[in-house]
Write a protein that holds these residues in place. Structure first.
Motif, PDB file in Angstrom:
ATOM      1  N   ASN A 180      31.587  47.959  30.663  1.00 19.55           N
ATOM      2  CA  ASN A 180      32.100  48.591  31.887  1.00 19.55           C
ATOM      3  C   ASN A 180      33.375  47.902  32.370  1.00 19.55           C
ATOM      4  O   ASN A 180      34.311  48.553  32.830  1.00 19.55           O
ATOM      5  CB  ASN A 180      31.042  48.550  32.997  1.00 19.55           C
ATOM      6  N   ASP A 181      33.406  46.565  32.272  1.00 21.08           N
ATOM      7  CA  ASP A 181      34.623  45.828  32.656  1.00 21.08           C
ATOM      8  C   ASP A 181      35.791  46.276  31.780  1.00 21.08           C
ATOM      9  O   ASP A 181      36.881  46.547  32.274  1.00 21.08           O
ATOM     10  CB  ASP A 181      34.422  44.316  32.471  1.00 21.08           C
ATOM     11  N   LYS A 182      35.519  46.341  30.483  1.00 20.50           N
ATOM     12  CA  LYS A 182      36.605  46.696  29.546  1.00 20.50           C
ATOM     13  C   LYS A 182      37.121  48.098  29.826  1.00 20.50           C
ATOM     14  O   LYS A 182      38.320  48.350  29.779  1.00 20.50           O
ATOM     15  CB  LYS A 182      36.121  46.568  28.104  1.00 20.50           C
ATOM     16  N   LYS A 183      36.180  49.021  30.122  1.00 16.63           N
ATOM     17  CA  LYS A 183      36.580  50.408  30.409  1.00 16.63           C
ATOM     18  C   LYS A 183      37.486  50.442  31.643  1.00 16.63           C
ATOM     19  O   LYS A 183      38.500  51.132  31.670  1.00 16.63           O
ATOM     20  CB  LYS A 183      35.334  51.267  30.677  1.00 16.63           C
ATOM     21  N   ASP A 184      37.089  49.721  32.665  1.00 13.94           N
ATOM     22  CA  ASP A 184      37.876  49.686  33.909  1.00 13.94           C
ATOM     23  C   ASP A 184      39.286  49.137  33.645  1.00 13.94           C
ATOM     24  O   ASP A 184      40.280  49.675  34.127  1.00 13.94           O
ATOM     25  CB  ASP A 184      37.191  48.773  34.942  1.00 13.94           C
ATOM     26  N   ILE A 185      39.332  48.055  32.872  1.00 13.23           N
ATOM     27  CA  ILE A 185      40.631  47.418  32.605  1.00 13.23           C
ATOM     28  C   ILE A 185      41.510  48.352  31.782  1.00 13.23           C
ATOM     29  O   ILE A 185      42.684  48.547  32.091  1.00 13.23           O
ATOM     30  CB  ILE A 185      40.433  46.034  31.934  1.00 13.23           C
ATOM     31  N   LEU A 231      42.363  50.197  44.702  1.00 12.61           N
ATOM     32  CA  LEU A 231      41.433  49.977  43.584  1.00 12.61           C
ATOM     33  C   LEU A 231      40.068  50.595  43.884  1.00 12.61           C
ATOM     34  O   LEU A 231      39.468  51.246  43.032  1.00 12.61           O
ATOM     35  CB  LEU A 231      41.275  48.477  43.303  1.00 12.61           C
ATOM     36  N   HIS A 232      39.602  50.403  45.133  1.00 12.39           N
ATOM     37  CA  HIS A 232      38.298  50.979  45.496  1.00 12.39           C
ATOM     38  C   HIS A 232      38.348  52.505  45.471  1.00 12.39           C
ATOM     39  O   HIS A 232      37.447  53.149  44.942  1.00 12.39           O
ATOM     40  CB  HIS A 232      37.849  50.478  46.872  1.00 12.39           C
ATOM     41  N   GLU A 233      39.436  53.069  46.018  1.00 14.54           N
ATOM     42  CA  GLU A 233      39.557  54.539  46.036  1.00 14.54           C
ATOM     43  C   GLU A 233      39.529  55.116  44.632  1.00 14.54           C
ATOM     44  O   GLU A 233      39.033  56.208  44.406  1.00 14.54           O
ATOM     45  CB  GLU A 233      40.861  54.950  46.723  1.00 14.54           C
ATOM     46  N   LYS A 234      40.097  54.385  43.703  1.00 13.79           N
ATOM     47  CA  LYS A 234      40.155  54.876  42.318  1.00 13.79           C
ATOM     48  C   LYS A 234      38.882  54.545  41.537  1.00 13.79           C
ATOM     49  O   LYS A 234      38.804  54.798  40.330  1.00 13.79           O
ATOM     50  CB  LYS A 234      41.355  54.252  41.582  1.00 13.79           C
ATOM     51  N   GLY A 235      37.937  53.925  42.205  1.00 10.95           N
ATOM     52  CA  GLY A 235      36.643  53.671  41.575  1.00 10.95           C
ATOM     53  C   GLY A 235      36.622  52.495  40.610  1.00 10.95           C
ATOM     54  O   GLY A 235      35.768  52.412  39.738  1.00 10.95           O
ATOM     55  N   TYR A 236      37.570  51.583  40.754  1.00 12.63           N
ATOM     56  CA  TYR A 236      37.560  50.395  39.890  1.00 12.63           C
ATOM     57  C   TYR A 236      36.560  49.387  40.441  1.00 12.63           C
ATOM     58  O   TYR A 236      36.683  48.953  41.580  1.00 12.63           O
ATOM     59  CB  TYR A 236      38.957  49.758  39.829  1.00 12.63           C
ATOM     60  N   LYS A 237      35.582  49.028  39.618  1.00 17.63           N
ATOM     61  CA  LYS A 237      34.521  48.144  40.110  1.00 17.63           C
ATOM     62  C   LYS A 237      34.556  46.760  39.464  1.00 17.63           C
ATOM     63  O   LYS A 237      34.000  45.814  39.995  1.00 17.63           O
ATOM     64  CB  LYS A 237      33.154  48.779  39.817  1.00 17.63           C
ATOM     65  N   SER A 238      35.178  46.645  38.313  1.00 19.94           N
ATOM     66  CA  SER A 238      35.097  45.392  37.562  1.00 19.94           C
ATOM     67  C   SER A 238      35.633  44.210  38.384  1.00 19.94           C
ATOM     68  O   SER A 238      36.792  44.219  38.811  1.00 19.94           O
ATOM     69  CB  SER A 238      35.895  45.492  36.263  1.00 19.94           C
TER      70      SER A 238
END
Ligand SMILES: Cc1cc2nc3c(=O)[nH]c(=O)nc-3n(C[C@H](O)[C@H](O)[C@H](O)COP(=O)(O)OP(=O)(O)OC[C@H]3O[C@@H](n4cnc5c(N)ncnc54)[C@H](O)[C@@H]3O)c2cc1C
Length: 538
Positions: A180-185, A231-238
């Motif tokens: 999930n981290d990799k996908k976000d990055i 970042l939060h609005e775009k759904g980045y969680k990592s």
């Protein structure tokens, strides 16, 4: 459950305590000198409550440049290139360069602040011309791409990150990340790449350097929120991505992501398109003395024309002329300068104290907030390589506050030399930039050194045994903060002058503090001055 941030502070605490025990054990072997860099910084505040002796001399000169940082030097270069040699420069420090100055010891030169220039965008022709004149660009290939002088391109290994007790290659967290981290990055970098290509309705890039060359379309919405909100609005969680973006904001703007505009945050990733015939797109130019190398190249334009140790404290108008008074902080004498035109290349916050309000109305800007920095130059008699990626030019530590250090011997051709100079960069943070500056002012040398060592020891627990000397400097007004809405509101100010006689140039007016912006600021102000034909009073 322990979240990532808590885990990091827990880790920092544990390592810090271990270091403390370790350092107690090794107390007998730890001995190094610490000192402040002595400079004229404290004199700057005297302009708030000026009590200076009456002028004892008067100098008449057609053009006066107040401030000898990169903006002032770039203005001087532009004047000289247009055959205007009738100017003087007044600079508070005993050397020119502003926050692009350096020091030197028997091991190497080292920067006191600015330390690199990324390959400029190929549209930034004026800056490319300067680099060509100075043999930093040696030639252009058949497609017009610059060939950079190899000596100045950052050598490999360029960057490493200390993550999970190991040094990894590059600064984007990779080591032991889950899917999930990799996908976000990956998604984030694709997002930034789209922004890099984005053009406005006027055909200009939205993210451009200098900012003044960017599209004039309205991006106030993006500029009005913080990078963290974006970042939060775009759904980045990592948490790793959040850390990386926060690190980039702290590293380039001095301010954390939650206090930096999303436009500025994205600008960091999306504004660079510099291509070269001789190296990868994202390479940087660097020198042991950092950007002081570039400053020294510009100093020829002010040879015999700079008056150092001069604190400009008053500027007013008299008839068609301008009267400027400056206090020599060493000789303790005051000089009155009378000029036709003046380039105000000082931090913009000083304008309200220096310009006589009834006569020179200061063009209004949104409030300028400056974040403080601490820089420590650390001399080592040895350095032990650890696990993972070897010592690199830029060495960053994954933690909430630390930035990391530059190895100043990286570009030198040395063999078997055990000595090193590291320049350690530290953000001084607070709830506001003002609070952070107060903190910076009140910190003792011992506190600062102790904080720096704790950050350094997260990655190098035994480093104190190798340290010979630490010299520290605080930049109280280090960098302008592109806080939400600042960039959109400061833009129109760029074109203003006072009665076509006083022109402004400083990175505070760009809103982003980098060499390219300072170079543009000075050149642009000098160009405006050159266009104006004024009656001479001198
Ligand atoms: C810690 C740190 C690291 C940085 N790293 C980088 C980097 O790696 N790459 C990069 O591109 N940029 C970097 N920067 C930013 C870069 O150094 C600046 O953007 C640039 O040098 C600013 O130039 P300037 O002329 O606009 O301002 P300044 O450097 O602020 O110049 C203003 C000048 O005016 C003088 N002055 C002030 N008040 C008075 C007065 N009353 N009378 C007379 N003189 C006065 C000052 O002494 C100074 O010389 C860094 C900045 C800091 C603080």
């Amino acid at each position: 459950m322990m979240n990532r941030r808590h885990f990091i502070s827990y880790l920092a605490g544990t390592v810090g305590a271990l270091w403390f025990l370790n350092s107690c054990k090794n107390k007998a072997t730890v001995s190094y000198k610490t000192s402040w860099l002595s400079d004229n910084g404290a004199f700057g505040h005297m302009i708030r409550d000026p009590h200076f002796p009456q002028p004892s001399s008067e100098i008449r000169i057609p053009v006066l440049i107040a401030g000898g940082g990169v903006s002032g030097l770039s203005a001087a270069r532009e004047l000289v290139k247009n055959n205007r040699n009738d100017f003087l420069m007044l600079e508070l420090n005993h050397i020119t360069g502003g926050n692009a100055i350096s020091g030197q010891n028997e091991i190497s030169a080292f920067p006191w602040a600015a330390h690199y220039l990324p390959f400029p965008n190929n549209s930034n022709t004026e800056l490319l011309n300067f680099l060509k004149e100075e043999n930093i660009i040696t030639s252009f290939d058949t497609q017009g791409l610059p060939v950079y002088n190899e000596t100045y391109i950052c050598h490999e290994p360029a960057e490493r990150l200390y993550l999970h007790h190991k040094w990894q290659d590059g600064l984007v967290p990779e080591y032991a990340l889950d899917t999930n981290d990799k996908k976000d990055i990956d998604r984030f970098f694709r997002d930034m790449d789209n922004y890099r290509r984005m053009k406005g309705s006027d055909g200009k890039y939205v993210f451009e350097i200098p900012l003044a060359a960017a599209s004039t379309d309205d991006f106030t919405e993006l500029d009005s929120k913080t990078m963290t909100v974006y970042l939060h609005e775009k759904g980045y969680k990592s948490p790793y991505l959040h850390w990386y973006v926060d690190y980039c904001c702290r590293d380039d703007y001095g301010s954390p992501a939650h206090m930096t505009s999303a436009f500025a945050g994205i600008h960091y990733f999306a504004s660079r398109r510099g291509q070269s015939a001789s190296a990868e797109r994202n390479s940087v130019l660097t020198w042991p003395e950092g950007n002081h190398f570039l400053v020294k190249k510009m100093e020829k334009y002010v040879a015999g024309k700079v008056m150092h140790n001069q604190l400009v404290y008053s500027i007013t108008k008299k008839g068609n002329g301008i009267v400027c008074e400056a206090y020599h902080v060493v000789n303790k004498t005051t000089t009155r300068f009378i000029c036709d035109q003046l380039l105000f290349c000082l931090p913009y916050n000083t304008a309200k104290y220096i310009l006589e309000p009834s006569i020179c109305k200061v063009p209004e800007t949104p409030p300028v907030h400056n974040w403080p920095w601490a820089v420590a130059n650390i001399r080592l008699k040895a350095f032990e390589q650890e696990r993972g990626q070897p010592l690199s030019w830029d060495n960053v530590i994954y933690s909430e506050n630390a930035l990391g250090y530059i190895n100043n011997c990286h570009q030198l051709i040395r063999q078997h030399d055990p000595y090193y100079n590291f320049t350690f960069y530290k953000n001084i943070l607070g709830a506001t930039a003002t609070e952070a500056r107060r903190k910076a002012r009140e910190m003792t040398k011992e506190q600062l050194v102790s904080d720096i060592l704790q950050e350094l020891q997260l990655a190098h627990p035994r480093i104190t045994e190798s340290i010979e000397e630490i010299v520290v400097k605080v930049w109280g007004h280090g960098m302008v903060s592109p806080y939400p809405s600042y960039l959109s509101r400061v833009k129109p100010t760029l074109i203003k002058s006072i009665d076509d006689r006083i022109y402004f140039a400083h990175t505070d007016l760009s809103g982003i503090s980098i060499f390219e912006e300072a170079f543009y600021q000075g050149r642009n102000a000098a160009e405006m001055l050159l266009k104006q034909k004024s009656d001479s009073v001198v």
